[in-house]
Design an enzyme around this catalytic site. Structure first.
Site, mmCIF file in Angstrom:
data_model
loop_
_atom_site.group_PDB
_atom_site.id
_atom_site.type_symbol
_atom_site.label_atom_id
_atom_site.label_comp_id
_atom_site.label_asym_id
_atom_site.label_seq_id
_atom_site.Cartn_x
_atom_site.Cartn_y
_atom_site.Cartn_z
ATOM 1 N N ASP A 93 100.594 -38.067 160.536
ATOM 2 C CA ASP A 93 101.741 -38.427 159.705
ATOM 3 C C ASP A 93 101.479 -39.812 159.115
ATOM 4 O O ASP A 93 100.488 -40.466 159.447
ATOM 5 C CB ASP A 93 103.053 -38.343 160.490
ATOM 6 N N CYS A 305 103.604 -13.190 180.372
ATOM 7 C CA CYS A 305 102.839 -14.318 179.817
ATOM 8 C C CYS A 305 101.515 -14.446 180.572
ATOM 9 O O CYS A 305 101.472 -14.329 181.796
ATOM 10 C CB CYS A 305 103.635 -15.616 179.941
ATOM 11 N N CYS A 307 99.553 -17.178 180.648
ATOM 12 C CA CYS A 307 99.158 -18.576 180.886
ATOM 13 C C CYS A 307 99.022 -18.827 182.392
ATOM 14 O O CYS A 307 99.537 -18.067 183.209
ATOM 15 C CB CYS A 307 100.183 -19.528 180.262
ATOM 16 N N CYS A 310 102.196 -18.878 184.612
ATOM 17 C CA CYS A 310 102.847 -17.580 184.862
ATOM 18 C C CYS A 310 101.977 -16.637 185.674
ATOM 19 O O CYS A 310 102.500 -15.778 186.388
ATOM 20 C CB CYS A 310 103.226 -16.925 183.538
ATOM 21 N N HIS A 336 102.363 -23.724 179.612
ATOM 22 C CA HIS A 336 103.114 -22.498 179.316
ATOM 23 C C HIS A 336 103.809 -22.597 177.953
ATOM 24 O O HIS A 336 103.749 -21.668 177.143
ATOM 25 C CB HIS A 336 104.168 -22.185 180.392
HETATM 26 ZN ZN LIG Z 1 103.368 -18.703 180.827
#
Ligand SMILES: [Zn+2]
Length: 376
Positions: A93, A305, A307, A310, A336
């Site tokens: 930015d 999920c 990841c 999870c 996650h």
């Molecule tokens: Zn997850």
């Protein structure tokens, strides 16, 4: 891999588009979500793990990096990519928005903004020319114009003066950026929630010519309904064949609504910041792992999920590490959340490619309406 900066749209549905922004440092699949790496780090994440979530590009903050460790220092150490060990594209930015939001002692003039650092009180001067210099020193692949925007609500006069100043700064940014093959400069549309001023801003930017166009000055307190109202016309005022970036947005349902309205790129601190405060962003909505209902829950945060948070840990474990302020709590939930955001973007891209966007969006809202699974 391309030697130049470019944008190709491969499919459309309604106003939504999917495609690829190509850069010498790699392709960016759009619609894209850019995790925020404010101080040369996506907090609580190793760069290779950010990449593993599916991120094609990161965002860095000029304001933070110019104050600490300093743009010249990063340049002398080989640039931001090497410094933070991220070899893919980086967007920075301009510093303008954060000067306005993070500093109390500032003086705005035609020339730029004089301000005191929120870290040590030291005095600094940020102008379009200095912002371009800093972003070049950092080695940013996508450079943003230096601009200014009022907090909403603001009266028309204030919005117009601010927009006109930003357009003069956009021309100075373009002039200072110069000709740098492989690097891109994005203009930023301003004009608050006023359609005619958004249109005038878009015309001013188009006459200067940029490699991409951002929609600035939204998600500053106006609410989703007003933002979507603006996004019903703002993206269409910008060139169709260049990437459109909605700055600082947003929550998952903000992103879905903006993609439907023709936006290609997003950034937001929400997935990483909320991950550090015990919140999981999921298909069922936001879930607060601090809540005692998770204390004895052996189930994963989201059974679907893939990841590490999870697949390897229970809600009970996440609750425990969040409550005891263990660092791994921030690490797992940030991972996650970034994974969820990238899955959402991949789902949107796939849905646009196959003409299934309406069904995808309906499923997205239906799952969130049901909410979290019942407690054990
Ligand atoms: Zn997850």
């Amino acid at each position: 891999m391309s030697n130049t900066f470019g944008f190709t749209i491969s499919a459309r549905q309604g106003r939504a588009r999917t495609g690829v922004v190509s850069t010498p440092k790699g392709d960016i699949r759009t619609p894209a979500f850019m995790p925020v790496g404010t101080a040369a780090t996506v907090k609580a994440m190793m760069p290779e793990n950010v990449r593993a979530t599916g991120a094609d590009i990161l965002l860095g903050n000029t304001y933070h990096l110019m104050l600490r460790p300093g743009a010249e220092r990063i340049h002398n150490l080989g640039g931001l990519h090497k410094f933070m060990n991220w070899d893919r594209p980086i967007l920075t930015d301009s510093g303008g928005f954060q000067v306005m939001s993070l500093t109390d002692l500032r003086k705005l003039s035609e020339e730029g903004v004089k301000f005191r650092s929120h870290i040590d009180g030291s005095e600094h001067n940020l102008t379009p020319e200095r912002s371009m210099e800093i972003q070049k020193l950092l080695g940013s692949d996508i450079v943003m114009c230096f601009d200014e925007c009022p907090a909403l609500p603001a009266d028309r006069k204030r919005i117009e003066e601010s927009m006109q100043l930003s357009m003069r700064w956009a021309q100075r940014s373009r002039d200072a950026f110069g000709d740098r093959p492989g690097y891109a400069l994005f203009g930023i549309q301003q004009g608050g929630l006023e359609e005619d001023m958004r249109g005038a801003s878009a015309e001013a930017l188009k006459s200067i010519e940029f490699d991409g166009y951002a929609i600035g000055g939204l998600a500053v307190g106006e609410g989703q309904e007003a933002m979507f109202g603006c996004l019903d016309y703002a993206p269409g005022q910008l060139p169709d064949d260049k990437p459109r970036y909605l700055m600082g947005v947003g929550k998952p349902d903000d992103i879905v609504g903006a993609v439907q309205r023709g936006v290609d790129m997003f950034d937001c601190v929400l997935p990483s910041r909320s991950g550090r405060t015990g919140q999981g962003q999921t298909r069922m909505g936001a879930i607060n792992l601090r809540n005692a209902r998770h204390k004895d829950d052996p189930r994963p945060l989201d059974a679907d999920c893939s990841c590490p948070a999870c697949t390897k840990y229970s809600r009970a474990y996440l609750h425990h590490v969040v409550k005891s302020q263990e660092i791994i709590g921030s690490m797992l939930l940030t991972w996650h959340n970034l994974h969820y955001y990238q899955e959402l973007m991949a789902g949107l891209r796939d849905a646009i490619s196959t003409g299934q966007l309406d069904a995808f969006v309906a499923d997205f809202h239906a799952l969130r309406a049901v909410g979290d699974i019942e407690p054990v």
